[in-house]
Design an enzyme around this catalytic site. Structure first.
Site, mmCIF file in Angstrom:
data_model
loop_
_atom_site.group_PDB
_atom_site.id
_atom_site.type_symbol
_atom_site.label_atom_id
_atom_site.label_comp_id
_atom_site.label_asym_id
_atom_site.label_seq_id
_atom_site.Cartn_x
_atom_site.Cartn_y
_atom_site.Cartn_z
ATOM 1 N N CYS A 211 0.848 -1.197 0.000
ATOM 2 C CA CYS A 211 0.000 0.000 0.000
ATOM 3 C C CYS A 211 0.884 1.249 0.000
ATOM 4 O O CYS A 211 1.777 1.398 0.843
ATOM 5 C CB CYS A 211 -0.908 0.009 1.221
ATOM 6 S SG CYS A 211 -1.978 1.479 1.301
ATOM 7 N N CYS A 214 -0.046 3.245 3.615
ATOM 8 C CA CYS A 214 0.374 2.755 4.932
ATOM 9 C C CYS A 214 1.416 1.648 4.853
ATOM 10 O O CYS A 214 1.820 1.117 5.892
ATOM 11 C CB CYS A 214 -0.844 2.256 5.711
ATOM 12 S SG CYS A 214 -1.558 0.728 5.041
ATOM 13 N N CYS A 243 -6.140 -1.990 -0.132
ATOM 14 C CA CYS A 243 -5.612 -2.121 1.226
ATOM 15 C C CYS A 243 -6.791 -2.158 2.208
ATOM 16 O O CYS A 243 -7.495 -1.157 2.379
ATOM 17 C CB CYS A 243 -4.685 -0.950 1.556
ATOM 18 S SG CYS A 243 -4.022 -1.036 3.234
ATOM 19 N N CYS A 246 -6.220 0.524 5.411
ATOM 20 C CA CYS A 246 -6.515 1.967 5.319
ATOM 21 C C CYS A 246 -7.519 2.289 4.216
ATOM 22 O O CYS A 246 -7.781 3.457 3.931
ATOM 23 C CB CYS A 246 -5.227 2.770 5.119
ATOM 24 S SG CYS A 246 -4.467 2.545 3.495
ATOM 25 N N CYS A 269 5.183 -11.919 -15.660
ATOM 26 C CA CYS A 269 5.970 -12.440 -16.781
ATOM 27 C C CYS A 269 5.768 -11.642 -18.069
ATOM 28 O O CYS A 269 6.708 -11.467 -18.849
ATOM 29 C CB CYS A 269 5.675 -13.915 -17.014
ATOM 30 S SG CYS A 269 3.992 -14.286 -17.559
ATOM 31 N N HIS A 296 2.111 -17.969 -20.154
ATOM 32 C CA HIS A 296 3.468 -17.553 -19.797
ATOM 33 C C HIS A 296 4.111 -16.977 -21.061
ATOM 34 O O HIS A 296 3.678 -17.278 -22.179
ATOM 35 C CB HIS A 296 4.284 -18.737 -19.267
ATOM 36 C CG HIS A 296 5.577 -18.321 -18.626
ATOM 37 N ND1 HIS A 296 5.670 -17.303 -17.715
ATOM 38 C CD2 HIS A 296 6.847 -18.788 -18.793
ATOM 39 C CE1 HIS A 296 6.923 -17.164 -17.329
ATOM 40 N NE2 HIS A 296 7.659 -18.048 -17.972
ATOM 41 N N ASP A 313 14.529 -17.110 -20.178
ATOM 42 C CA ASP A 313 13.416 -16.675 -19.338
ATOM 43 C C ASP A 313 13.943 -15.705 -18.298
ATOM 44 O O ASP A 313 14.585 -16.120 -17.320
ATOM 45 C CB ASP A 313 12.756 -17.872 -18.655
ATOM 46 C CG ASP A 313 11.442 -17.503 -17.974
ATOM 47 O OD1 ASP A 313 11.329 -16.357 -17.502
ATOM 48 O OD2 ASP A 313 10.539 -18.358 -17.910
#
Length: 613
Positions: A211, A214, A243, A246, A269, A296, A313
């Site tokens: 976040c 926070c 979040c 908050c 990826c 992928h 990769d």
């Protein structure tokens, strides 16, 4: 036949009757629209993504060639008939097509829709093939971004080019000193250096953003609407990393622009492969973007020294390990397509050792359609290439096809480092038994003042804790070792166990940790070690401590043992040698620190009491 003879029309005539007639109908429509309305701009361009064009012409041998022979030229997203093109030439090709069509009409009572009427009934797979074509077309167009000079320059401004090249040259010289006849070249090493830098220093993986308000953990919620700026950088999808603490909405645009990714350096990826392929092209490496239908993507780089495409990769810092996904990740592969500025290639078979299983899953599109569609895309893309380049691409494709014909057999060590290939290439990829990590533990100011060095390693957490230095942590077993040979960390989720072992296929392995204290004015007063190992089926593990000519066997019964032989030593090395075992899984018969995944105690402990020199 019409007096004008056309090689493209001759090729078109080789198709089956219905395919030929359907293609003729559309070709004549395109030609007649221009002849009847020579000043209408809308008739002078054909959008490549147009359904009729992509399904009825693009896959048909000779059809696109007819358009080129008429005078159409390739644009970025359209085929265009320029104003300066000869209408007479267009008419000649048009009449030649019409003549061939009429011959077939006169020899049969088959009714063919007139020009401009509804298309033939589509096959049941048409919708799937249209979707697949859009993927092919989209990726084929996207990779052209990597060729933009300004983007390549931007990438070079982010890449430590001189540093990577210097490292590549140094490692090449080392390889040549060990194997003078090697053909591995600097670009091979540069590819490996770029992979390492990209993974370790440049790009970051994102599962969920912290976040920004926070710094707490977030969780994915429903997608958000992209802003105009998001769309500008190709982010048609924006994730909401919410979040709960908050109540702040953290936006995560999934950028598709590789230039923007050079700035954000974040993603999964898709972002990794997108940005990495641009970096390859920026360094002059011939690279292509690889799309896998099972979700992928990665990169391939052409090795001129080895005359083949190398799997790269960046997410895994893995090079030349094509069976990683099918064997290692147990993915059920079906379609894997590579895209570059010059070609589209179905490379599925490079990544599979189970061809029959793959074929049984390839049901999305007809194989003939896929083959002809890719051929059509390549003919369009390569239309303006020099003949020499066309011959080069054809030669490479032939080499690939020969490679694909025989399913690979997973070699011992396929996932943990090959035992095949030249010594220089294995050295380059860090897979030889000569690999040295060179990490040395030296007392810090606090440890020097306390006269104590206390180290623990947990194989479950894969983390070192330097207890004597305010519990400083080092993540990753390999990041605390002085040297290692053919070692890996193995997690057995089915047995709920974890341990260090030899890499697959290796007949022996070694690992060592080094402690040095003379450089800070200290020597050893006493040393105690606690470690453990387990063997199966004639496997053998030898633990020892050594300093110069002094050696001592180390007990591995999980208890803390002292070794008085090393009083006054200025450095100490703890080593384990692994060998033996039986059968194809012999590598697994020697295990260090075998523990349950729920274990909480440390797997290795070293306590050294120090004194002034």
């Amino acid at each position: 036949m019409a007096s004008y003879e056309s090689s493209a029309v001759t090729e078109l005539c080789q198709n089956g009757r219905q395919v030929f007639m359907d293609a003729c109908q559309l070709l004549l429509t395109y030609a007649d629209n221009i002849l009847r309305n020579p000043n209408e701009e809308k008739y002078r361009s054909i959008r490549l993504g147009n359904t009729a064009f992509s399904t009825r012409l693009l896959p048909v041998p000779g059809a696109v060639e007819c358009l080129f022979e008429m005078g159409f030229e390739e644009g970025e997203t359209h085929l265009v008939f320029p104003k300066e093109s000869s209408v007479e030439q267009l008419k000649k090709v048009r009449d030649c097509i019409a003549s061939e069509r009429d011959k077939r009409l006169n020899s049969s009572n088959v009714v063919v829709p007139a020009t401009g009427s509804a298309p033939l009934t589509p096959s049941p797979s048409l919708a799937s093939e249209i979707k697949f074509f859009k993927t092919l077309q989209s990726n084929s167009q996207h990779v052209l971004m990597y060729e933009q000079p300004e983007l390549q320059q931007k990438a070079r401004e982010h890449i430590p080019v001189s540093e990577l090249k210097a490292s590549a040259q140094e490692k090449l010289q080392q390889a040549r000193s060990l194997e003078p006849e090697t053909t591995v070249n600097e670009d091979d090493f540069l590819t490996l250096e770029l992979l390492r830098w990209f993974k370790e220093q440049f790009f970051s993986w994102v599962n969920s953003l912290p976040c920004s308000q926070c710094k707490g953990q977030t969780e994915a919620k429903e997608s958000l609407s992209p802003s105009a700026d998001d769309l500008r950088w190709g982010a048609g999808r924006v994730e909401n990393h919410f979040c709960n603490k908050c109540q702040y909405i953290n936006r995560f645009p999934r950028y598709n622009d590789p230039g923007k990714l050079l700035e954000t350096r974040l993603g999964r990826c898709g972002e990794w492969a997108n940005c990495f392929t641009l970096c390859c092209r920026a360094l002059g490496l011939e690279a292509r973007y690889v799309w896998d239908s099972t979700d992928h993507v990665w990169t391939e780089v052409f090795s001129s020294s080895q005359n083949r495409w190398l799997h790269c990769d960046p997410c895994e810092n893995a090079c030349d390990k094509p069976l990683l996904y099918e064997v290692g990740w147990e993915k059920k592969l079906s379609y894997i397509i590579a895209f570059s500025k010059d070609e589209v290639v179905d490379v599925t078979w490079r990544y599979s050792c189970k061809h029959e299983d793959v074929i049984s899953r390839r049901k999305d599109v007809r194989e003939s359609w896929l083959r002809e569609t890719i051929s059509g895309l390549n003919k369009t893309r390569q239309q303006s290439l020099p003949e020499q380049r066309k011959k080069e691409l054809l030669g490479r494709l032939i080499v690939e096809i020969v490679e694909f014909m025989s399913p690979k057999t997973p070699k011992p060590g396929e996932l943990g480092g090959r035992v095949s290939g030249s010594l220089a290439w294995r050295l380059a990829r860090g897979e030889s038994s000569l690999q040295t990590k060179s990490f040395v533990f030296v007392p810090t100011e606090k440890e020097k003042a306390d006269k104590c060095f206390h180290l623990q390693y947990s194989v479950v957490d894969d983390r070192y804790t330097r207890v004597s230095n305010s519990n400083e942590e080092i993540s990753g077993w390999e990041n605390g070792v002085w040297m290692m040979e053919s070692m890996c960390r193995k997690v057995e989720n089915d047995w709920n166990m974890v341990y260090l072992a030899r890499t697959e296929g290796s007949s022996s392995a070694k690992i060592g940790w080094k402690f040095e204290c003379a450089s800070v004015g200290l020597s050893v007063e006493s040393i105690s070690v606690r470690t453990s190992s387990q063997t199966f089926n004639n496997g053998k593990i030898d633990w020892k401590l050594r300093y110069l000519e002094t050696q001592a066997e180390v007990n591995s019964d999980k208890n803390l043992h002292s070794y008085p032989e090393f009083v006054n030593a200025s450095e100490v090395i703890l080593e384990a040698d692994l060998c033996g075992g039986e059968g194809n899984t012999a590598w697994q018969h020697t295990q260090l620190f075998r523990e349950s995944l729920s274990a909480t105690e440390c797997s290795l402990e070293i306590i050294i009491i120090l004194k002034e020199l």
